[in-house]
Design a protein around this motif. Structure first.
Motif, PDB file in Angstrom:
ATOM      1  N   ASN A  74       0.870  -1.270   0.088  1.00  0.00           N
ATOM      2  CA  ASN A  74      -0.116  -0.015  -0.071  1.00  0.00           C
ATOM      3  C   ASN A  74       0.617   1.085  -0.028  1.00  0.00           C
ATOM      4  O   ASN A  74       0.464   2.288  -0.569  1.00  0.00           O
ATOM      5  CB  ASN A  74      -1.024   0.044   1.273  1.00  0.00           C
ATOM      6  N   ALA A  75       2.073   1.186   0.398  1.00  0.00           N
ATOM      7  CA  ALA A  75       3.103   2.297   0.655  1.00  0.00           C
ATOM      8  C   ALA A  75       3.391   2.585  -0.991  1.00  0.00           C
ATOM      9  O   ALA A  75       3.571   3.967  -1.191  1.00  0.00           O
ATOM     10  CB  ALA A  75       4.240   2.040   1.272  1.00  0.00           C
ATOM     11  N   LYS A  76       3.414   1.758  -1.707  1.00  0.00           N
ATOM     12  CA  LYS A  76       3.646   2.114  -3.030  1.00  0.00           C
ATOM     13  C   LYS A  76       2.526   2.021  -3.994  1.00  0.00           C
ATOM     14  O   LYS A  76       2.548   1.968  -5.227  1.00  0.00           O
ATOM     15  CB  LYS A  76       4.631   0.924  -3.665  1.00  0.00           C
ATOM     16  N   SER A  77       1.229   1.684  -3.426  1.00  0.00           N
ATOM     17  CA  SER A  77       0.201   1.826  -4.118  1.00  0.00           C
ATOM     18  C   SER A  77       0.141   0.640  -5.142  1.00  0.00           C
ATOM     19  O   SER A  77      -0.351   0.985  -6.400  1.00  0.00           O
ATOM     20  CB  SER A  77      -0.178   3.121  -4.706  1.00  0.00           C
ATOM     21  N   THR A  78       0.706  -0.586  -4.923  1.00  0.00           N
ATOM     22  CA  THR A  78       0.910  -1.464  -5.958  1.00  0.00           C
ATOM     23  C   THR A  78       0.459  -2.761  -5.571  1.00  0.00           C
ATOM     24  O   THR A  78       0.749  -3.150  -4.471  1.00  0.00           O
ATOM     25  CB  THR A  78       2.338  -1.405  -6.465  1.00  0.00           C
TER      26      THR A  78
END
Length: 124
Positions: A74-78
């Motif tokens: 989620n930190a990389k939205s991936t």
């Protein structure tokens, strides 16, 4: 609004691995369940795997169980789809989608957003 962009597809030999990525933009991305689907010409889009917000709950189609792994950062939205031991029957365009309906949402109509797809081709 959520925008999804898939990448990582390609042409590989049977038995090889690929990792697909689904990059998302939009302020509410982390609130959605994310699913991977695949589609071949003349057939309906079929469910492959899905994951919840925390990444602790996943669901897989029987045809990929034990070979594919879905994960998210989620930190990389991936969201990723690691595909191992690929078979020719895995050949398809792979799409990621976003839904509120949970990891057991197998119906494409339950998904609110879709990416443009990435081609995976597996040769004998």
């Amino acid at each position: 609004q959520v925008q999804l962009v898939e990448s990582g597809g390609g042409l590989v030999q049977a038995g090889a691995s690929l990792r697909l990525s689904c990059a998302a933009s939009g302020r509410t991305f982390s609130s959605y369940f994310i699913g991977w689907f695949r589609q071949t010409p003349g057939k309906e889009r079929e469910f492959v795997a899905a994951i919840n917000w925390y990444g602790a709950s996943t669901n897989y189609a029987d045809s990929v169980q034990g070979r594919f792994t879905i994960s998210r950062d989620n930190a990389k939205s991936t969201v990723y789809l690691q595909m191992d031991s690929l078979k020719p029957e895995d050949t398809a365009v792979y799409y990621c989608g976003a839904t509120w309906a949970g990891v057991r949402a197998l119906d494409t109509h339950l998904y609110d957003y879709w990416g443009q797809g990435t081609q995976v081709t597996v040769r004998e």
